[in-house]
Design an enzyme around this catalytic site. Sequence first.
Site, PDB file in Angstrom:
ATOM      1  N   ASP A 128      17.848 -13.156 -19.577  1.00 47.86           N
ATOM      2  CA  ASP A 128      16.847 -12.164 -19.935  1.00 47.86           C
ATOM      3  C   ASP A 128      17.535 -10.804 -19.894  1.00 47.86           C
ATOM      4  O   ASP A 128      18.689 -10.693 -19.456  1.00 47.86           O
ATOM      5  CB  ASP A 128      15.673 -12.219 -18.947  1.00 47.86           C
ATOM      6  CG  ASP A 128      14.468 -11.430 -19.444  1.00 47.86           C
ATOM      7  OD1 ASP A 128      14.481 -11.016 -20.621  1.00 47.86           O
ATOM      8  OD2 ASP A 128      13.533 -11.229 -18.665  1.00 47.86           O
ATOM      9  N   SER A 165      14.580 -14.389 -25.936  1.00 46.61           N
ATOM     10  CA  SER A 165      13.621 -14.092 -26.992  1.00 46.61           C
ATOM     11  C   SER A 165      14.294 -13.390 -28.146  1.00 46.61           C
ATOM     12  O   SER A 165      15.404 -12.870 -28.034  1.00 46.61           O
ATOM     13  CB  SER A 165      12.484 -13.213 -26.455  1.00 46.61           C
ATOM     14  OG  SER A 165      12.970 -11.939 -26.115  1.00 46.61           O
ATOM     15  N   GLU A 201       0.810  -1.219   0.000  1.00 49.72           N
ATOM     16  CA  GLU A 201       0.000   0.000   0.000  1.00 49.72           C
ATOM     17  C   GLU A 201       0.844   1.270   0.000  1.00 49.72           C
ATOM     18  O   GLU A 201       0.527   2.239  -0.676  1.00 49.72           O
ATOM     19  CB  GLU A 201      -0.932  -0.007   1.217  1.00 49.72           C
ATOM     20  CG  GLU A 201      -1.834   1.207   1.333  1.00 49.72           C
ATOM     21  CD  GLU A 201      -2.888   1.297   0.241  1.00 49.72           C
ATOM     22  OE1 GLU A 201      -3.485   2.373   0.109  1.00 49.72           O
ATOM     23  OE2 GLU A 201      -3.107   0.291  -0.471  1.00 49.72           O
TER      24      GLU A 201
END
Length: 439
Positions: A281, A416, A155
């Site tokens: 990555d 990728s 929060e």
Amino acid sequence: MAAVALNGLKMAATSQAYLESTPVNDTRKLLSDLCRHFYGLGWVSGTGGSITIKVHDESIPKPQQLIVMSPSGVQKERMVPEDMYVLSPSGCFLSSPSPKPYPNKPPKCSDCAPLFLKAYLMRNAGAVIHSHGMESCIVTMIDPLSKEFRITHMEMIKGIQGHGYYDELVVPIIENTAYERELTDALAEAIEAYPKTTAVLVRNHGIYIWGDSWIHAKTQAECYHYLFDAAIKLYQLGLDWSTPDHGPIKKYGGKTNMSVKAGTVNSNHETEPSRRCIVLDIEGTTTPISFVTDVLFPFARNNVSRHLAATYETDETQDDIKLLRTQVQNDLEQGIVGAVPIPPDDAGKEEVIAALVANVEAMIKADRKITALKQLQGHIWRTGFQNNELEGVVFEDVPEALQKWHASGIKVTLASYVSFYSFIFLTDVLLTFYVVLNF
């Protein structure tokens, strides 16, 4: 006339009368009050830490407002308004405190002054807080190799400028030095590399936090310390504060350790590769996540039209267009929001590009993970790197890790197709390595 007025404003703001004015005196008093308050929180104990606030005066533009700064080596809970320094916007001393009798030390402006000035200059801040709070030290020690602190789904993240409950808060970590002023360049580099951040952590030391005003800086400082404390407590419970569900911490902290040894030692004391290939990555592994989200993605979005127009006749771009046509046709058949028909080639280059740009913008807005979009983005990034419009950022331990793996015969694989273009142009060091792509 504007230049004359500006010079007159500067002279008025640095006159002795102005230095004794209500805005300056009120800021001095506010600073001493905050120092006592932060001492009670444990942020500035042992004379450590510091605070600086710009003198708010609506008649003076913020970049030209005077700076009030706490002294160095003084017990923060005993400071009074007369102990404060007043500086010009460029950092020149306009007012210094008078010496006090023994055992007080001679007055000295905060050692943080050069770092404070960087935050004022680069972020147009209204106040900067340097805390030595224990929480801000410990979170940098949990993973001594980490270059960032990350937390999400808490929060209090909403109290940090530009962030909401679902966002990931990323705070850069720089390495400590023997003298505070030696941190100046590292702080400036972190501010530039993380355009969204409002704080920089210093390992084993503390944190610098800035805001548009002293209230904004104070509010964010309270939120940062709360989040650091929460991360420490979650860590003690074996829970991962950096994931949405705050589940159990994975064996390796959920990320690649770039300093891991590239092999094991056999009976002949020779290093043997323990892996044949390492899959990397980009985001958060070789490069700060903020570089991808705040630099690469906006660059691709803003340069779609220019890239297509400049490379329209090339085989590569025609292949990109072919993929996009197929994807858009499928989207139209499925009623995907934002998809618009792409006219045939004989309709004219401009009309085709306009339709392509509209579709690509809709895909980016929807954050779609599709080959047609990612391939085009990769080509746009490659052109940006080649034209020196983009400058890559990698963690400092990446080149060393790649060299060790390469020397051990371990191939480096990217996760990728789109990663290839980001990775291969991030730094010249990477061009010396044999990169295998797995699609």
